[in-house]
Design a protein around this motif. Structure first.
Motif, PDB file in Angstrom:
ATOM      1  N   ALA A 131       0.868  -1.180   0.000  1.00  0.00           N
ATOM      2  CA  ALA A 131       0.000   0.000   0.000  1.00  0.00           C
ATOM      3  C   ALA A 131       0.907   1.233   0.000  1.00  0.00           C
ATOM      4  CB  ALA A 131      -0.918  -0.010   1.219  1.00  0.00           C
ATOM      5  N   PRO A 132       1.095   1.872  -1.165  1.00  0.00           N
ATOM      6  CA  PRO A 132       2.041   2.988  -1.245  1.00  0.00           C
ATOM      7  C   PRO A 132       1.764   4.104  -0.240  1.00  0.00           C
ATOM      8  CG  PRO A 132       1.037   2.557  -3.407  1.00  0.00           C
ATOM      9  CD  PRO A 132       0.432   1.606  -2.425  1.00  0.00           C
ATOM     10  N   GLU A 133       0.501   4.329   0.092  1.00  0.00           N
ATOM     11  CA  GLU A 133       0.160   5.397   1.044  1.00  0.00           C
ATOM     12  C   GLU A 133       0.591   5.060   2.477  1.00  0.00           C
ATOM     13  OE1 GLU A 133      -3.413   2.628   0.967  1.00  0.00           O
ATOM     14  OE2 GLU A 133      -1.926   3.315  -0.470  1.00  0.00           O
ATOM     15  N   CYS A 134       0.942   3.813   2.741  1.00  0.00           N
ATOM     16  CA  CYS A 134       1.376   3.366   4.072  1.00  0.00           C
ATOM     17  C   CYS A 134       2.864   3.039   4.125  1.00  0.00           C
ATOM     18  CB  CYS A 134       0.567   2.136   4.495  1.00  0.00           C
ATOM     19  SG  CYS A 134      -1.194   2.451   4.660  1.00  0.00           S
ATOM     20  N   ASP A 135       3.551   3.208   3.003  1.00  0.00           N
ATOM     21  CA  ASP A 135       4.960   2.863   2.881  1.00  0.00           C
ATOM     22  C   ASP A 135       5.815   3.908   3.587  1.00  0.00           C
ATOM     23  OD1 ASP A 135       7.162   1.399   1.831  1.00  0.00           O
ATOM     24  OD2 ASP A 135       7.348   2.851   0.203  1.00  0.00           O
ATOM     25  N   GLY A 136       6.815   3.457   4.345  1.00  0.00           N
ATOM     26  CA  GLY A 136       7.692   4.396   5.023  1.00  0.00           C
ATOM     27  C   GLY A 136       9.015   3.766   5.391  1.00  0.00           C
ATOM     28  N   GLY A 137       9.878   4.576   5.989  1.00  0.00           N
ATOM     29  CA  GLY A 137      11.176   4.074   6.403  1.00  0.00           C
ATOM     30  C   GLY A 137      11.905   5.053   7.288  1.00  0.00           C
ATOM     31  N   ILE A 138      12.996   4.561   7.853  1.00  0.00           N
ATOM     32  CA  ILE A 138      13.881   5.335   8.725  1.00  0.00           C
ATOM     33  C   ILE A 138      15.294   5.203   8.155  1.00  0.00           C
ATOM     34  CG2 ILE A 138      14.863   5.474  11.075  1.00  0.00           C
ATOM     35  CD1 ILE A 138      11.871   6.351  10.871  1.00  0.00           C
TER      36      ILE A 138
END
Length: 188
Positions: A131-138
């Motif tokens: 789900a691109p809208e929920c994609d994230g990272g650090i």
């Protein structure tokens, strides 16, 4: 749910070996009670290809079952569950085609790896669809995490996206703590 290092049993003879890479009943007995819906496969050509540290937020948070089918990786999971006494702590294992180990990374953990050999292939199962809208990272090199990445002399090979990720201090975690602190995986 804990981070679990899974060491599949191999049945060998003069032709080679056979192993079960996933068995729902056996995984349930290990505390991995997740339904997987998608399989992913990556090829990383240069040594030092670093992918991570990634997550997918609710309502599409993903647990991952990671294995290396060619070459080897240093695979890491970082606890980012809000209120966890082990928030920001990590555990890691070397996964390789040779050892056949897998790492289960529950939702609520950052995930990343770096390749230790050229032309390394990694496959992983996930518990929710991308789900691109929920994609994230650090940021992989966040000094607050101080991850001891085993990198080649020239440093990592990164995607443009992974080179611009924020620090953990800027992250407001949407992941709830389940009452189980992170425990290191056993590499033996």
């Amino acid at each position: 749910m804990p981070v679990v290092l899974i060491k599949a049993r191999r049945f060998e003879d003069d032709r080679g070996w056979f192993t079960e890479t996933y068995n729902q009943r056996a995984f349930h007995d290990l505390g991995v009670d997740v339904s997987f819906c998608q399989d992913n496969h990556s090829l990383s050509r240069p040594v030092g290809t670093l992918r991570g540290l990634h997550f997918q937020t609710p309502p599409h948070a993903q647990a991952k079952l990671v294995r290396c089918i060619r070459g080897s990786i240093w695979d890491v999971a970082v606890d980012v569950r809000k209120g966890s006494p082990t928030y920001g702590e990590w555990t890691a294992a070397t996964l390789s085609a040779e050892n056949g180990h897998q790492l289960f990374v529950p939702a609520g953990f950052l995930h990343g790896f770096v390749t230790l050999e050229p032309d390394t292939e990694v496959t992983y199962k996930v518990s929710d669809f991308y789900a691109p809208e929920c994609d994230g990272g650090i940021a992989w090199n966040d000094p607050d995490l101080a991850l001891p990445w085993p990198l080649p002399e020239g440093g990592p090979s990164l995607s443009p996206k992974d080179g611009k990720l924020p620090r953990l201090a800027e992250f407001d975690s949407p992941f709830p703590y389940d009452g189980r602190p992170l425990t290191p995986v056993s590499a033996s």
